[in-house]
Structure formats: structure tokens, C-alpha cells
Scaffold this motif. Sequence first.
Motif, PDB file in Angstrom:
ATOM      1  N   ASN A 105     -37.291 -70.482 -18.253  1.00  0.00           N
ATOM      2  CA  ASN A 105     -38.116 -69.482 -17.647  1.00  0.00           C
ATOM      3  C   ASN A 105     -38.016 -68.077 -18.880  1.00  0.00           C
ATOM      4  OD1 ASN A 105     -39.210 -70.910 -15.681  1.00  0.00           O
ATOM      5  ND2 ASN A 105     -37.534 -70.417 -14.180  1.00  0.00           N
ATOM      6  N   ARG A 106     -36.818 -67.985 -19.062  1.00  0.00           N
ATOM      7  CA  ARG A 106     -36.502 -66.875 -19.943  1.00  0.00           C
ATOM      8  C   ARG A 106     -36.927 -67.138 -21.443  1.00  0.00           C
ATOM      9  NH1 ARG A 106     -30.338 -64.256 -21.452  1.00  0.00           N
ATOM     10  NH2 ARG A 106     -31.377 -62.895 -23.335  1.00  0.00           N
ATOM     11  N   ILE A 107     -36.910 -68.453 -21.926  1.00  0.00           N
ATOM     12  CA  ILE A 107     -37.446 -68.849 -23.241  1.00  0.00           C
ATOM     13  C   ILE A 107     -39.136 -68.835 -22.973  1.00  0.00           C
ATOM     14  CG2 ILE A 107     -37.674 -70.883 -24.586  1.00  0.00           C
ATOM     15  CD1 ILE A 107     -34.600 -71.670 -23.702  1.00  0.00           C
ATOM     16  N   GLN A 131     -39.828 -65.293 -23.961  1.00  0.00           N
ATOM     17  CA  GLN A 131     -39.742 -65.091 -25.455  1.00  0.00           C
ATOM     18  C   GLN A 131     -40.792 -65.732 -26.142  1.00  0.00           C
ATOM     19  OE1 GLN A 131     -35.377 -67.066 -25.838  1.00  0.00           O
ATOM     20  NE2 GLN A 131     -35.525 -65.372 -27.220  1.00  0.00           N
ATOM     21  N   LEU A 132     -41.157 -66.744 -25.708  1.00  0.00           N
ATOM     22  CA  LEU A 132     -42.504 -67.315 -26.522  1.00  0.00           C
ATOM     23  C   LEU A 132     -43.573 -66.607 -25.895  1.00  0.00           C
ATOM     24  CD1 LEU A 132     -41.784 -71.095 -25.938  1.00  0.00           C
ATOM     25  CD2 LEU A 132     -41.434 -69.682 -27.979  1.00  0.00           C
ATOM     26  N   LEU A 133     -43.702 -65.861 -24.800  1.00  0.00           N
ATOM     27  CA  LEU A 133     -45.084 -65.195 -24.394  1.00  0.00           C
ATOM     28  C   LEU A 133     -44.897 -63.700 -25.229  1.00  0.00           C
ATOM     29  CD1 LEU A 133     -47.422 -64.492 -22.390  1.00  0.00           C
ATOM     30  CD2 LEU A 133     -45.607 -63.363 -20.789  1.00  0.00           C
ATOM     31  N   SER A 134     -43.986 -63.194 -25.655  1.00  0.00           N
ATOM     32  CA  SER A 134     -43.701 -62.113 -26.307  1.00  0.00           C
ATOM     33  C   SER A 134     -44.159 -62.205 -27.698  1.00  0.00           C
ATOM     34  CB  SER A 134     -42.469 -61.599 -26.239  1.00  0.00           C
ATOM     35  OG  SER A 134     -41.437 -62.440 -26.862  1.00  0.00           O
ATOM     36  N   ILE A 135     -44.118 -63.528 -28.258  1.00  0.00           N
ATOM     37  CA  ILE A 135     -44.664 -63.767 -29.329  1.00  0.00           C
ATOM     38  C   ILE A 135     -45.979 -64.210 -29.407  1.00  0.00           C
ATOM     39  CG2 ILE A 135     -44.758 -65.602 -31.387  1.00  0.00           C
ATOM     40  CD1 ILE A 135     -41.622 -66.060 -30.737  1.00  0.00           C
ATOM     41  N   ALA A 136     -46.641 -64.828 -28.231  1.00  0.00           N
ATOM     42  CA  ALA A 136     -48.159 -64.965 -28.240  1.00  0.00           C
ATOM     43  C   ALA A 136     -48.783 -63.736 -28.298  1.00  0.00           C
ATOM     44  CB  ALA A 136     -48.281 -65.698 -26.867  1.00  0.00           C
ATOM     45  N   THR A 137     -48.299 -62.598 -27.672  1.00  0.00           N
ATOM     46  CA  THR A 137     -48.825 -61.187 -27.462  1.00  0.00           C
ATOM     47  C   THR A 137     -48.708 -60.406 -28.539  1.00  0.00           C
ATOM     48  OG1 THR A 137     -46.977 -60.512 -26.136  1.00  0.00           O
ATOM     49  CG2 THR A 137     -49.005 -61.440 -24.755  1.00  0.00           C
ATOM     50  N   ALA A 138     -48.042 -60.685 -29.557  1.00  0.00           N
ATOM     51  CA  ALA A 138     -47.735 -59.899 -30.811  1.00  0.00           C
ATOM     52  C   ALA A 138     -49.230 -59.581 -31.329  1.00  0.00           C
ATOM     53  CB  ALA A 138     -46.628 -60.678 -31.721  1.00  0.00           C
TER      54      ALA A 138
END
Length: 640
Positions: free
Chosen positions: A189-191, A194-201
Motif C-alpha cells: 500500500n505504501r508502494i 509512491q506510484l500514485l505520487s509519480i502518476a500525479t506529477a
Amino acid sequence: MKKTKLLFGVHSHQPVDNFDEVLFSAINRAYKPFFQTLKLFPDFKCSVHFSGWLLEFIKKNDNELFTLMQNLSNQIEFFSGGFYEPILASIPSCDRIAQIKKLNRFIEDNFNQTPTGLWLTERVWDDSIISDLSLCGIKYVIVDDYHLIANGTTKNHQGYYLTENNSQKIAIFPISKALRYSIPFDDVNRIENQLLSIATAEKGDNAAIIFDDGEKFGVWPQTYDLCYTNGWLKNFFELCTTSTIIETQTYREFFETNRALGLVYLPSVSYEEMGEWSALDDEYSSQGGIWKNFFIKYPQSNWIHKRVLELSKKQTEDEHYLDCLYRAECNDVLWHGVFGGIYLPSLRDTAYRYIIECENLLKSRELEVLDIDFDGHDEYKLSSSELLCIIKPNYGASIVELDIRDKNFNLLNTLTRKPEKYHHQQQSEYLEQDDTQIKTIHHNILKVEDDKRIYIDRYQKYSNLDHISEGSLNIENFKSNMFVEYGTFVNSLYECVDKNRALFKCSGKILDTDAEITKSYILDKNSLLCDIEIKSDIKESLVYANEWNLHFAMYDRLKINGMFLAEDMTLSAKILTIFDPYLEKTIKFDFGNEVQIFICKNYTVSQSESGVDYTTQHLSLMFLRNFTKNLKFSFSFSME
């Protein structure tokens, strides 16, 4: 919402000719369960690199795993590399091209793919490799985000950049250090966050880039239970194939459908931890060092590397010779960080096995004089049908290599004990860490046992070294390398005064008195004769001590003058024999007159993936006699 393109890759490698039990353990605990889990998720795309010799081993010894890898090739992209996993920037261009093409052919023949991506061994980057990669059909390689950060490109690591050298260009994908440290140690879930933060960049092509050791998924401490018993890997694959924000792709797919982020030029670096390990001064280790600094940091690493370079110049079209040469180029033995590397005698034995086999194939029996280790001073290589001996005049005219030809074994495969940064780590630094979570091996703690001591050597542990010391010299201060040195001959420069007799001379000091030493060698089949003469006007009561350091594969089976080897031994004898059942040889020193003999094991304390290793590196032997005004010390070394 834009999706994150997850570029997931695993790199798997074992040192050339690693122990079968280690290989089968890695297969059963990491490689096979990884692909068995991957099979359950046909929509998960990923990229894979296995060193060529490891693929050959799997093909020969585990048909189930190899067939599984073949059947999954529709969702896997296979990466190329050097077949025997060399540091590409450290070997000659001809060898570099040959090794990459050899792995390319294996992948084409067995997986029906022509690789366009290459796993850069230890992510060691150097512009000099670009032309050769292009010649081999490689279009992109994997580096670390640290490469870009070291260059000042601190933003936008979510895709690939282009770089060039000599008009040839190549793409580089930077691995996310954050993901490298999270996978597989963090909760999925933490990972996902992390991937969500990249998707919203706001910028970039939204690529989350991870390419890391396959051994992390089952071989590293506690990771088998984490990944398979507790289902971390299955949960991760399921997350990635059901999430609305994640789309897995191979590197080839991403490369073919996305433009480059721009042009960059990279410094000659590796990943961040490697830069710290290779730094020559611990005080500045946080600033990093280039990978080739290991050749300066560990002279034994430099010697192996330069012996290989020497043999590469002599290569022929003989396929057996070339295969031995390429095997000797394997990277693992040449460096040290979290893994044992240069500290592991078995890895050095393997390198020397192929180095000596190359020498045997060349069949040279003439004296060679050449600067092998690139230090500006020539070495002298003496060869017979049974032995190969290399003398280093600028280090006490000592012996730096002594090979048993029919066993492909270097008796002087020794390692000098040196200070390491982690020797000084304090347990208090880690007391507040959370011990409930499995950690990457980069967070290992060195805990030295109370009855172990960390010794440091003042000089390189070669053989036929000349010491002048006080009469109180004993085995304890010899073992700890803390005895008094009154002479200047140990690491002095000797001049060759007669090349045919391998006769060397040095003018030096004993205390404050002028002295002169001559040393000669005669190699004949299975024996080496040595004559040493020291001229001086010394009147003090001193001792002369001749030091040898010999490496063996199995110390618990050695017999010394008929007795099993003890931890430390002191004896007096005219003849010393060492019987080694592993080599099926008896080594014999004949002194003519009785000498006092010290024998002790030299071990190192080093960091490893399990925490700490205590490794017997060699036997240190010291032959003592009272020092006289004009001392003559002659003896023979022979092998039966």
C-alpha cells in the motif's frame, strides 16, 4: 488521471563457478518462485537480465525453471550484458563486444528475442562504452537516479534521457533509489502511494523505474518468507495489474512509444552506495568515488585485473583461451561493499584458475619483464613446466604470485588486512532503529565478537619479505603485525643487476647503519632456489626474519611436518613440509640449518549480506635466525 508506467526489472547473477549449493539455493528460493508467481499474472509486463553463465547453468540443471522462463517470454523482455558479468568499462573493447554478442546470441537462440536493452553491471557508467554498445545493437541501458543527481539533473527522472560519445548515441533509464529501497521491504500500500505520487506529477512521462537484484526476492535475509510465505510478491503483482493508476510495460515498449526527456552527459559513477564503498578516503566517502578506485584501494584487486588485461593482449583465436579469459573478467572479485567480493578467497581462486589456465595455454617458458600492475615498475615472470613465479622488485624483490600449473592454483592468493569504514561503526548508532521491519542489506550492522580482533597490516602480504627486528620478536606480535621493524627492505625498490639470474640488489638502512642486500632466484621445474645476503656493520643483537604468506583452500586438512595445523604454531627445524590433501601436494622449505619458525592463520573481519564474516585468508610463516654482520640465508622451496 494519468497512469504511471511501471518499468519493473530484475537482474540476477552469481559469481562465475559459484558453489552448486549456493546456486541451487538461489534457484529454489528466488529465481523459480519468482517466475512461478509471475506466471499467475499474465498481464504483468517486466524486464529480466540473467548473466549468461547463470542462464547456461539453469538450462543444464533445472529444465523446469528454464522452460518456465521460455514460456513467459511473451510478457518478459530479456536484457543483454557481458556474458560473464564484467564491469564493461574495465575490460578491453574487443572483450566487451565479444561478451555482449555472446549473450545476445544465447538470448536469440533460447528466448527468440533480439535484445535492445543492456544491464550495465553494477551500473558502472563510462562514456567509452557507448560505441561498443551501439555496435552490438544496444539502444538503452539502466543507470541510477544518482547518476543524474551527480550531474546536477535533480528533477524529472520519470523517463529516459539520451547521451552520446564519438557521434554514437544511447538512451539511459535512471532507477529510482526510493523504489529500490522500498521493494520488497515496504508494505504494498505504501508502494502504491509512491506510484500514485509519480502518476500525479506535473512533468515527465510518468515512468516509475525499478531494476534491481533478483536475489532480493528470496535470497536476501528474511526475504523468502516475506515474498512467498507471506505473499508480498503476489500482492504486489496483483496491485499492479488491478490498479487504475498503474500500467506495467517493458523498457522496450516504453522506449518505442515515448520521446527522450532530453540530452545529458553523465560522470563516471555507479550507484550511490558503490560510490561510498569505492572512495579512497573514508572522510570523503559521502562524496563518492569512481568504481576503478577499487584497484587503488585493494592492490590484490588491481593485480587480478591487470593480469587479465595482460592476457587479453595475448589472446588468440583459441576458443578455450577466450572463454577462460572472459570468465576471469567477472566483476565480483574486484570490489567490496555489502558483499564479500575481494574478501572471498573462493572468488579469487576462481579468477586465478582461469588466469593460470590462460598461461598454460600460452605455454611460455621464457623470462618476461613487464609492468603488469601499471605502477611504473617492471615485474619479473619466471616460468617452468610446473611453476610460475612473479617477482616484484619495487616491493622488496618479493614474490607476488606463485602458481601451481597443473592445479591452476595460486599459492600467493593472499589478502592484506586493511582498515574499513565499518570497522569503526558503533552499535549506539543503531539503537533507535525500528527492528520490527525487514531492512535492505545496506542497513546491516557489523557486530564483532568479543574474542575477535581486527588487525591491520603495515605492508602488503607478499612472500619472501625481509625483516630485521629485535630478539623479543614473537608469534603474537608477528600475528598482529605490531613487531618492531629496524630494516628498510620490506617494501624498498631493488635494482636488477643480473636478469638471467634474477639477481636483485638494494641499499638501505638497519637502524641508522648503512646496509646492502642482494636476493636471487632460480626456478627449475618444481623448485625455487633463493639466496639472500645482507652486508652491514651492525653489532646489536638482532634477528633476521624471512616472511612468507601462503594461501590454501582448506586449512583444517593441512599437515605441518606431519602435525595437523593449529591456530598458531612455533617450531624449530631444518625442513618444513606442508601437506595439502586438497592440492595433493607437499610443499617443502629446506633451510640447510635449523631455523625458528612461526606459523599463524591470518583472518579478516569483513561486512557481508549476513552481517559479518571472519575469513581465513592465508597462513603467515616467519623463518628466523640470529642476525650477523654479513648474513647469508639460502633456502629452497619445492613442491612434490
